[in-house]
Design an enzyme around this catalytic site. Structure first.
Site, PDB file in Angstrom:
ATOM      1  N   GLY A 229       0.823  -1.193   0.000  1.00 13.82           N
ATOM      2  CA  GLY A 229       0.000   0.000   0.000  1.00 13.82           C
ATOM      3  C   GLY A 229       0.861   1.248   0.000  1.00 13.82           C
ATOM      4  O   GLY A 229       2.092   1.180  -0.020  1.00 13.82           O
ATOM      5  N   HIS A 249      13.132  12.361   2.102  1.00 14.42           N
ATOM      6  CA  HIS A 249      13.770  13.209   1.081  1.00 14.42           C
ATOM      7  C   HIS A 249      13.218  12.989  -0.326  1.00 14.42           C
ATOM      8  O   HIS A 249      13.529  13.740  -1.239  1.00 14.42           O
ATOM      9  CB  HIS A 249      15.293  13.034   1.106  1.00 14.42           C
ATOM     10  CG  HIS A 249      15.783  11.731   0.535  1.00 14.42           C
ATOM     11  ND1 HIS A 249      17.098  11.524   0.188  1.00 14.42           N
ATOM     12  CD2 HIS A 249      15.153  10.559   0.261  1.00 14.42           C
ATOM     13  CE1 HIS A 249      17.264  10.300  -0.279  1.00 14.42           C
ATOM     14  NE2 HIS A 249      16.090   9.696  -0.239  1.00 14.42           N
TER      15      HIS A 249
END
Length: 341
Positions: A229, A249
């Protein structure tokens, strides 16, 4: 090449700017051909190597000569090459192999950097123009590239991450949830080092078979739950420690904050969040500042400790500690421990 010229390269950064693409593609070529796997500490004639890898001898020699000139291989005598410390890191069997990073760079990252000018002019990530989607969605559509991605991160990232996590106390935890856990390399190390823990790994459905195979091969299948998921849609409940290892990031500030809010909404009040990143700092050289250019191309960014602190504050967390670690030959890493407020 004279002895003084490598020093000239260091003293004249423009030489590095000018030749960077040339050298990165030279590295890609030798890795794609598998040249380092056919070299050792003993010098070998380029004619022999070219015959093995199916390359034109003189063309391969010129590529190897250029890489040796900057210290990646050693040319012991004309047309004879041996491995050195840098060259060994390009072998497939190196514990910290950079081979797959360089292959990804030569196959895909170079396409993104070809659009850097448009990226800078418009502020739009290059991946949108090149792929029409985020790089990681594109990788999910191309299993052959995903193999390189997991091979790269499965070799180097866990070594740095585990050193960064080594001082963390997991004694009061029972379940660790690795968000965006990839092929399970980091979770494997955490579970092996902490036999009392069970683990949950969340990643995109196409990634789960990689994690299942890796963790089963290590005898850890019965201690792991694998969930397919998106962490922008659901966060597994029941964890004591949640880990985001080099995931934050990948996303711009808006998406990063949304991710952190999702975690906070699910995490119990006693839980902890561990964020692993290469932190930006100071005005001097930092590899994170270079990695940030790639992150910009995919609509992410490297951040300073203060920038991550701001995101956490807005998302219901506060920083408890920050630990940084150096690992020989690899970028420094930091683990930020945050708790709910």
């Amino acid at each position: 090449m004279t002895v003084a010229e490598p020093q000239q390269m260091n003293q004249r950064p423009l030489f590095g700017v000018l030749t960077g693409t040339w050298l990165s593609q030279a590295g890609y070529v030798v890795c794609e051909l598998g040249v380092p796997d056919h070299l050792s500490d003993e010098p070998r004639d380029i004619e022999e190597v070219a015959a093995i890898v199916g390359a034109h001898p003189d063309a391969l020699y010129r590529v190897m000569r250029a890489l040796a000139a900057i210290g990646v291989f050693t040319e012991t005598r004309p047309r004879h090459f041996a491995l050195n410390d840098e060259g060994r890191m390009l072998r497939s069997d190196s514990p910290s192999s950079f081979k797959h990073f360089i292959l990804l760079n030569g196959m895909e990252h170079i396409k993104l950097f070809a659009e850097l000018l448009d990226n800078v002019r418009t502020g739009r990530p290059a991946s949108d123009k090149v792929y029409g989607k985020h790089l990681y969605d594109y990788l999910g559509d191309h299993p052959e590239l995903q193999d390189h991605f997991f091979a790269a991160h499965g070799r180097t990232a866990p070594r740095v991450a585990m050193r960064a996590l080594s001082e963390m106390d997991f004694s009061d935890a029972r379940t660790v949830v690795d968000l965006g856990g990839g092929d399970g390399a980091l979770l494997e190390h955490v579970l092996k080092d902490n036999p009392h823990l069970t683990g949950v790994l969340l990643d995109l459905p196409d990634t789960i078979p990689y994690a299942r195979a890796r963790l089963a091969a290590q005898g850890l299948a019965d201690r792991c739950e694998l969930v397919g998921g998106s962490f922008f849609e659901t966060i597994p409940a029941g964890g004591d420690v949640y880990v985001l290892a080099h995931c934050l990031h990948n996303w711009n500030d808006e998406k990063a904050a949304a991710l952190l809010r999702n975690i906070r909404a699910t995490m119990p009040d006693h839980g902890r969040l561990l964020i692993l990143e290469h932190l930006l700092s100071g005005q001097g050289f930092s590899l994170a500042k270079l990695i940030d250019l790639l992150m910009m191309a995919v609509d992410g960014r490297e951040r300073s400790e203060e920038e991550i602190r701001v995101l956490l504050d807005k998302s219901g967390f506060e920083i408890r500690s920050v630990r940084s670690v150096l690992f020989p030959g690899l970028p420094s890493d930091s683990v930020i421990e945050a708790v709910p407020v």
